[in-house]
Design a protein around this motif. Structure first.
Motif, PDB file in Angstrom:
ATOM      1  N   LEU A 148      -0.911   0.616 -12.078  1.00 32.20           N
ATOM      2  CA  LEU A 148      -1.185  -0.345 -11.294  1.00 32.20           C
ATOM      3  C   LEU A 148      -1.934   0.256 -10.178  1.00 32.20           C
ATOM      4  CD1 LEU A 148      -0.066  -1.921  -8.914  1.00 32.20           C
ATOM      5  CD2 LEU A 148       0.960  -0.315  -7.971  1.00 32.20           C
ATOM      6  N   LEU A 149      -2.728   1.703 -10.346  1.00 35.19           N
ATOM      7  CA  LEU A 149      -3.494   2.148  -9.505  1.00 35.19           C
ATOM      8  C   LEU A 149      -4.352   3.478 -10.319  1.00 35.19           C
ATOM      9  CD1 LEU A 149      -5.516   2.764  -6.951  1.00 35.19           C
ATOM     10  CD2 LEU A 149      -3.806   4.716  -5.994  1.00 35.19           C
ATOM     11  N   GLU A 150      -5.604   3.047 -10.287  1.00 42.68           N
ATOM     12  CA  GLU A 150      -6.631   3.925 -11.405  1.00 42.68           C
ATOM     13  C   GLU A 150      -7.976   3.813 -10.252  1.00 42.68           C
ATOM     14  OE1 GLU A 150      -8.102   3.918 -15.684  1.00 42.68           O
ATOM     15  OE2 GLU A 150      -8.267   2.619 -14.736  1.00 42.68           O
ATOM     16  N   CYS A 209      -9.957   7.506   1.104  1.00 40.94           N
ATOM     17  CA  CYS A 209     -11.016   6.875   0.436  1.00 40.94           C
ATOM     18  C   CYS A 209     -10.302   6.049  -0.410  1.00 40.94           C
ATOM     19  CB  CYS A 209     -11.357   7.953  -0.411  1.00 40.94           C
ATOM     20  SG  CYS A 209     -13.175   8.922   0.319  1.00 40.94           S
ATOM     21  N   VAL A 210      -9.028   6.283  -0.835  1.00 39.88           N
ATOM     22  CA  VAL A 210      -8.659   5.468  -0.698  1.00 39.88           C
ATOM     23  C   VAL A 210      -7.841   3.762  -0.263  1.00 39.88           C
ATOM     24  CG1 VAL A 210      -5.761   4.980  -2.328  1.00 39.88           C
ATOM     25  CG2 VAL A 210      -7.112   6.843  -2.699  1.00 39.88           C
ATOM     26  N   ASN A 211      -8.080   4.644   0.807  1.00 38.29           N
ATOM     27  CA  ASN A 211      -7.214   3.000   1.962  1.00 38.29           C
ATOM     28  C   ASN A 211      -8.088   3.102   2.918  1.00 38.29           C
ATOM     29  OD1 ASN A 211      -4.064   3.386   2.491  1.00 38.29           O
ATOM     30  ND2 ASN A 211      -4.677   5.429   1.489  1.00 38.29           N
ATOM     31  N   PHE A 212      -9.437   3.179   2.222  1.00 35.71           N
ATOM     32  CA  PHE A 212     -10.687   2.426   3.132  1.00 35.71           C
ATOM     33  C   PHE A 212     -11.289   2.662   4.131  1.00 35.71           C
ATOM     34  CE2 PHE A 212      -9.552   0.046  -0.589  1.00 35.71           C
ATOM     35  CZ  PHE A 212     -10.437  -0.075  -1.732  1.00 35.71           C
ATOM     36  N   HIS A 268      -4.111  -3.995   0.217  1.00 34.86           N
ATOM     37  CA  HIS A 268      -3.475  -3.113  -0.825  1.00 34.86           C
ATOM     38  C   HIS A 268      -2.326  -1.857  -0.511  1.00 34.86           C
ATOM     39  CE1 HIS A 268      -4.574  -5.845  -3.823  1.00 34.86           C
ATOM     40  NE2 HIS A 268      -5.722  -5.802  -3.761  1.00 34.86           N
ATOM     41  N   PHE A 269      -2.515  -1.479   0.395  1.00 37.54           N
ATOM     42  CA  PHE A 269      -2.467   0.261   0.770  1.00 37.54           C
ATOM     43  C   PHE A 269      -1.502   0.014   2.640  1.00 37.54           C
ATOM     44  CE2 PHE A 269      -5.871   0.639  -2.295  1.00 37.54           C
ATOM     45  CZ  PHE A 269      -5.696   1.559  -3.166  1.00 37.54           C
ATOM     46  N   GLY A 270      -0.669   0.788   2.526  1.00 37.53           N
ATOM     47  CA  GLY A 270       0.427   1.197   3.652  1.00 37.53           C
ATOM     48  C   GLY A 270       0.576   2.466   3.769  1.00 37.53           C
ATOM     49  N   PRO A 318       2.711  -3.823   0.851  1.00 33.98           N
ATOM     50  CA  PRO A 318       1.775  -3.408   0.516  1.00 33.98           C
ATOM     51  C   PRO A 318       2.135  -2.776  -1.123  1.00 33.98           C
ATOM     52  CG  PRO A 318       2.681  -1.366   1.400  1.00 33.98           C
ATOM     53  CD  PRO A 318       3.088  -2.646   2.481  1.00 33.98           C
ATOM     54  N   ASP A 319       1.144  -2.552  -1.860  1.00 33.25           N
ATOM     55  CA  ASP A 319       1.412  -2.322  -4.041  1.00 33.25           C
ATOM     56  C   ASP A 319       1.533  -0.658  -3.486  1.00 33.25           C
ATOM     57  OD1 ASP A 319       0.875  -5.433  -4.877  1.00 33.25           O
ATOM     58  OD2 ASP A 319      -1.167  -4.686  -3.972  1.00 33.25           O
ATOM     59  N   ILE A 320       1.005   0.277  -2.330  1.00 36.17           N
ATOM     60  CA  ILE A 320       1.362   1.515  -3.001  1.00 36.17           C
ATOM     61  C   ILE A 320       1.385   1.817  -0.863  1.00 36.17           C
ATOM     62  CG2 ILE A 320      -0.111   3.905  -3.474  1.00 36.17           C
ATOM     63  CD1 ILE A 320      -1.665   1.647  -5.098  1.00 36.17           C
ATOM     64  N   LEU A 321       2.279   2.549  -0.933  1.00 39.97           N
ATOM     65  CA  LEU A 321       2.726   3.318   0.564  1.00 39.97           C
ATOM     66  C   LEU A 321       2.260   4.652  -0.056  1.00 39.97           C
ATOM     67  CD1 LEU A 321       3.818   2.228   2.802  1.00 39.97           C
ATOM     68  CD2 LEU A 321       6.746   3.504   1.921  1.00 39.97           C
TER      69      LEU A 321
END
Length: 252
Positions: A3-5, A48-51, A87-89, A164-167
């Protein structure tokens, strides 16, 4: 397909190299806990993953699609940035609730601004989600009327509103008294049982051991070791991992 790379993420602040090439991937429904000493780069990686920060190098992919390239994406338009962040929470350690708004308004504000439903639809969704964190009776309260644990549960519910896809959690219990920590950790455990995909930066070693599918130990801006809880806790390969765990597990 993961899902996440995350590949080759590097981040500098001036001459200080904070992230020196981070690689990991996450399957749908997995929980990854990130552990390590203060200053190891855990929170910077999560940002960084969450921008909230932009990596200088490296890529972030969702379902095989690159959504960020540190070389190409030096400037991102606001509309595009919002789409990437969807995509992220992210749940912060200090809650970040709006003090002037009720619990209900805290939950519905962002999806309302994004046009994700009518007022009635969003309020219905908010009531369903606040029930999942066991705070239905507090939905008309204001943050000042809540305990720290309740505020953090509201923050989790707010993140869930955007589906979100990823919390992601950044030290979700660090601002809480020990007696309030358990109620927040129980909510995260319940989310795992529901199949949520999560990244948790935490200092709660026992929690990480019991809830995670994978544990990543960071030191000095690199991934020192990553593996299952059994691999990391019972058979660590790195001397830095061994030293960190020896000091941390004394607190169990």
């Amino acid at each position: 397909m993961a899902l996440l790379e995350v590949k080759g993420i590097k981040k500098n602040f001036g001459k200080t190299k904070v992230l020196k090439g981070i690689d990991f991937e996450l399957q749908k429904g997995e929980v990854l806990s990130i552990i390590g000493s203060s200053g190891s780069g855990k929170t910077t990686l999560l940002r960084c993953v969450n921008f909230l920060e932009f990596a200088d190098e490296g890529t972030i992919s969702i379902d095989g699609n690159v959504i960020y390239d540190g070389v190409k994406d030096k400037k991102i338009k606001d509309k595009e940035l919002k789409a990437k962040r969807r995509h992220f929470g992210l749940v912060f350690q200090d809650f970040n609730l709006f003090p002037q708004y009720s619990v209900l308004k805290n939950l519905t504000l962002a999806p309302s601004l994004l046009g994700l439903g009518t007022k009635e639809e969003l309020e219905k969704q908010a009531r369903e989600i606040i029930a999942r964190v066991d705070l239905s009776e507090k939905i008309d309260f204001y943050p000042c009327q809540l305990s720290g644990g309740q505020k953090q549960r509201v923050a989790i519910a707010r993140a869930l509103m955007l589906n979100p896809d990823i919390l992601c959690f950044d030290e979700p219990t660090s601002a809480l008294d020990p007696e309030l920590t358990g109620e927040v950790l129980n909510v995260i455990k319940n989310l795992k049982d529901e199949g949520s995909t999560m990244i948790v930066v935490t200092h709660e070693m026992e929690f990480a051991k019991n809830v995670s599918d994978k544990i990543m130990f960071m030191a000095d801006g690199v991934v020192e070791e990553i593996g299952t809880p059994e691999q990391i806790y019972e058979n660590p390969q790195s001397e830095k991992t061994k030293t960190f765990l020896a000091n941390s597990l004394e607190k169990f």
